[in-house]
Design an enzyme around this catalytic site. Structure first.
Site, PDB file in Angstrom:
ATOM      1  CE  LYS A 102      -0.167  -1.968   4.232  1.00 21.35           C
ATOM      2  NZ  LYS A 102      -0.850  -2.988   4.975  1.00 21.35           N
ATOM      3  N   GLY A 184       1.068  -9.816  18.509  1.00 22.48           N
ATOM      4  CA  GLY A 184       1.502  -9.805  17.112  1.00 22.48           C
ATOM      5  C   GLY A 184       0.602  -8.987  16.209  1.00 22.48           C
ATOM      6  CE  LYS A 202      -4.226  -1.005   5.188  1.00 24.42           C
ATOM      7  NZ  LYS A 202      -4.459  -1.526   6.553  1.00 24.42           N
TER       8      LYS A 202
HETATM    9  N1  LIG Z   1       1.262  -8.817   6.925  1.00 20.88           N
HETATM   10  C1  LIG Z   1       0.061  -8.398   6.594  1.00 20.88           C
HETATM   11  O1  LIG Z   1      -0.935  -8.699   7.246  1.00 20.88           O
HETATM   12  C2  LIG Z   1      -0.137  -7.544   5.374  1.00 20.88           C
HETATM   13  C3  LIG Z   1      -1.440  -7.188   4.978  1.00 20.88           C
HETATM   14  C4  LIG Z   1      -1.626  -6.432   3.808  1.00 20.88           C
HETATM   15  C5  LIG Z   1      -0.526  -6.023   3.099  1.00 20.88           C
HETATM   16  N2  LIG Z   1       0.736  -6.349   3.533  1.00 20.88           N
HETATM   17  C6  LIG Z   1       1.874  -5.897   2.743  1.00 20.88           C
HETATM   18  O2  LIG Z   1       2.566  -7.034   2.244  1.00 20.88           O
HETATM   19  C7  LIG Z   1       3.955  -6.751   2.125  1.00 20.88           C
HETATM   20  C8  LIG Z   1       4.750  -7.811   2.892  1.00 20.88           C
HETATM   21  O3  LIG Z   1       4.348  -7.820   4.238  1.00 20.88           O
HETATM   22  P1  LIG Z   1       4.814  -9.001   5.236  1.00 20.88           P
HETATM   23  O4  LIG Z   1       3.986  -8.841   6.463  1.00 20.88           O
HETATM   24  O5  LIG Z   1       4.834 -10.313   4.542  1.00 20.88           O
HETATM   25  O6  LIG Z   1       6.310  -8.526   5.560  1.00 20.88           O
HETATM   26  P2  LIG Z   1       7.484  -9.400   6.202  1.00 20.88           P
HETATM   27  O7  LIG Z   1       6.933 -10.546   6.980  1.00 20.88           O
HETATM   28  O8  LIG Z   1       8.371  -8.429   6.873  1.00 20.88           O
HETATM   29  O9  LIG Z   1       8.233 -10.008   4.917  1.00 20.88           O
HETATM   30  C9  LIG Z   1       9.032  -9.256   4.081  1.00 20.88           C
HETATM   31  C10 LIG Z   1       9.821 -10.204   3.202  1.00 20.88           C
HETATM   32  O10 LIG Z   1      10.600  -9.444   2.305  1.00 20.88           O
HETATM   33  C11 LIG Z   1      11.942  -9.927   2.318  1.00 20.88           C
HETATM   34  N3  LIG Z   1      12.855  -8.813   2.089  1.00 20.88           N
HETATM   35  C12 LIG Z   1      12.996  -7.676   2.796  1.00 20.88           C
HETATM   36  N4  LIG Z   1      13.953  -6.895   2.262  1.00 20.88           N
HETATM   37  C13 LIG Z   1      14.420  -7.567   1.192  1.00 20.88           C
HETATM   38  C14 LIG Z   1      15.434  -7.300   0.247  1.00 20.88           C
HETATM   39  N5  LIG Z   1      16.152  -6.182   0.291  1.00 20.88           N
HETATM   40  N6  LIG Z   1      15.661  -8.224  -0.723  1.00 20.88           N
HETATM   41  C15 LIG Z   1      14.928  -9.373  -0.773  1.00 20.88           C
HETATM   42  N7  LIG Z   1      13.957  -9.679   0.102  1.00 20.88           N
HETATM   43  C16 LIG Z   1      13.711  -8.787   1.067  1.00 20.88           C
HETATM   44  C17 LIG Z   1      12.147 -10.530   3.695  1.00 20.88           C
HETATM   45  O11 LIG Z   1      13.193 -11.497   3.601  1.00 20.88           O
HETATM   46  P3  LIG Z   1      13.636 -12.410   4.866  1.00 20.88           P
HETATM   47  O12 LIG Z   1      12.426 -13.194   5.270  1.00 20.88           O
HETATM   48  O13 LIG Z   1      14.707 -13.287   4.326  1.00 20.88           O
HETATM   49  O14 LIG Z   1      14.092 -11.456   5.924  1.00 20.88           O
HETATM   50  C18 LIG Z   1      10.757 -11.128   3.959  1.00 20.88           C
HETATM   51  O15 LIG Z   1      10.695 -12.432   3.438  1.00 20.88           O
HETATM   52  C19 LIG Z   1       4.121  -5.308   2.644  1.00 20.88           C
HETATM   53  O16 LIG Z   1       4.064  -4.415   1.558  1.00 20.88           O
HETATM   54  C20 LIG Z   1       2.902  -5.123   3.531  1.00 20.88           C
HETATM   55  O17 LIG Z   1       2.507  -3.758   3.653  1.00 20.88           O
HETATM   56  C21 LIG Z   1       0.952  -7.104   4.630  1.00 20.88           C
END
Ligand SMILES: NC(=O)c1ccc[n+]([C@@H]2O[C@H](COP(=O)([O-])OP(=O)(O)OC[C@H]3O[C@@H](n4cnc5c(N)ncnc54)[C@H](OP(=O)(O)O)[C@@H]3O)[C@@H](O)[C@H]2O)c1
Length: 335
Positions: A102, A184, A202
């Site tokens: 977002k 969490g 959003k």
């Molecule tokens: N979580 C939610 O509920 C949710 C809901 C709606 C939208 N979103 C969106 O979805 C996206 C991901 O969220 P998430 O919760 O899954 O985040 P997350 O758990 O922090 O995961 C981020 C991932 O990106 C990888 N990463 C970070 N920096 C990187 C880099 N420089 N090169 C390659 N990989 C990299 C990390 O690798 P490692 O695992 O190896 O550290 C991790 O696997 C975000 O844009 C967030 O706003 C999330």
């Protein structure tokens, strides 16, 4: 359809798992989706999905250059940096893009939409707003025939959880926030949620789809919930209502306004009784009337559900403008 997934955190791992678990169901529904390559920072981390038959790529940028990939799923996060570089390169290299980001879409969505349109590619981001609740689809498709007069909603589960616990348990703001972090529901650094910026991102995306205005998050007056006290909550309860952080977009004779702020919600309002981490959005259309959508707004699985729905649309050949109208036709939003 051959897919690369960049980012294997909460969301990315759930996307891979969903595609594996529901493969046959998706094929029956017209979408044969295969994850060919993935990338994240640390290969050694155990993931909640099976990567044994998937190629690991150290540098996510490399995914954008691969001839065998048709769609790049970006779930790294962040408005700038790797995510933006990857998405831009993927679109420049003829790949469709699906993202949950977002912050990036609210900030760079127009430039990316124009890039996608120029190359006749799909840029999809259903998961960027309200996780698994298909809100953008409702605006873009189900309500395509309506002039929308308002979108207002509880768009951030963390804030809603904190305000709910302050009301039901009498907790002070800091205690409720600490509880949300322990469970969490809130990040270690909760500023983006608590100070309203996540809601503003959003809202900017919702307003683009609802009103045809370019997302301009910097122009949205944004107030979070840090200053909401127990006294405010008790006062609201004594008037038969409660306080919720809302993103509000409105169109009237004076124009389009957008704002994010804590609001008194009276008993009887459709947004009264939306508790905990639930998200809810009320949309008003001139022919469809008032519509309320609600559901879980965050979490790996629910977000993966929205991402894979975008992939299914691409596989089925259902294409459309990212913001519902040609990017060049979005009006400037100055609020
Ligand atoms: N979580 C939610 O509920 C949710 C809901 C709606 C939208 N979103 C969106 O979805 C996206 C991901 O969220 P998430 O919760 O899954 O985040 P997350 O758990 O922090 O995961 C981020 C991932 O990106 C990888 N990463 C970070 N920096 C990187 C880099 N420089 N090169 C390659 N990989 C990299 C990390 O690798 P490692 O695992 O190896 O550290 C991790 O696997 C975000 O844009 C967030 O706003 C999330």
């Amino acid at each position: 359809m051959r897919i690369a997934v960049a980012g294997l955190g909460n969301v990315g791992a759930a996307v891979v798992r969903l595609l594996q678990m529901n493969k046959n169901l998706l094929i029956a529904r017209g979408a044969d989706l295969t994850v060919c390559a993935v990338s994240a920072r640390d290969k050694a981390i155990a993931r909640s999905c099976d990567l044994s038959s998937v190629e690991w790529v150290d540098d996510p940028h490399a995914l954008a250059a691969r001839a065998d990939i048709e769609v790049v799923v970006e779930v790294i996060g962040g408005a700038e940096g790797v995510a933006l570089e990857l998405v831009t390169a993927a679109l420049n290299n003829g790949k469709h893009v699906v993202t949950a980001n977002k912050a990036m879409i609210a900030t760079h969505g127009i430039a990316l939409a124009l890039l996608a349109e120029t190359s006749r590619l799909q840029l999809s981001f259903e998961a960027a707003v309200c996780g698994g609740v298909p809100t953008l689809k409702i605006l873009r498709e189900g309500l395509a025939a309506n002039r929308i007069s308002s979108v207002r909603g509880i768009l951030n589960g963390t804030c809603n959880y904190v305000l709910t616990r302050m009301a039901t348990e009498g907790l002070a703001f800091n205690a409720a926030l600490a509880e949300a972090q322990r469970l969490g529901y809130a990040e270690a650094d909760p500023a983006a949620d608590i100070d309203g910026h996540d809601t503003a991102n959003k809202l900017a995306i919702l307003a683009a789809l609802a009103f045809g205005v370019a997302p301009n998050v910097a122009s949205i007056p944004t107030k979070g919930i840090r200053s909401v006290t127990q006294a405010d909550i008790r006062e609201a309860a004594s008037r038969g209502g409660t306080i919720r952080l809302l993103g509000i977009g409105k169109r009237d004779q004076l124009g389009i306004t957008q704002k994010v702020e804590p609001v008194f919600i009276p008993n009887g309002d459709p947004l009264f009784g939306i508790n905990g981490v639930t998200n809810a959005i009320q949309i008003s259309g001139d022919f469809a009337g008032d519509i309320l959508v609600q559901g879980p707004g965050a979490g790996g699985d629910v977000t993966a559900s929205a991402i894979v729905a975008d992939l299914v649309d691409i596989a089925r050949g259902h294409r459309g403008f990212a913001f519902g109208v040609l990017g060049a036709n979005l009006q400037k939003s100055s609020n």
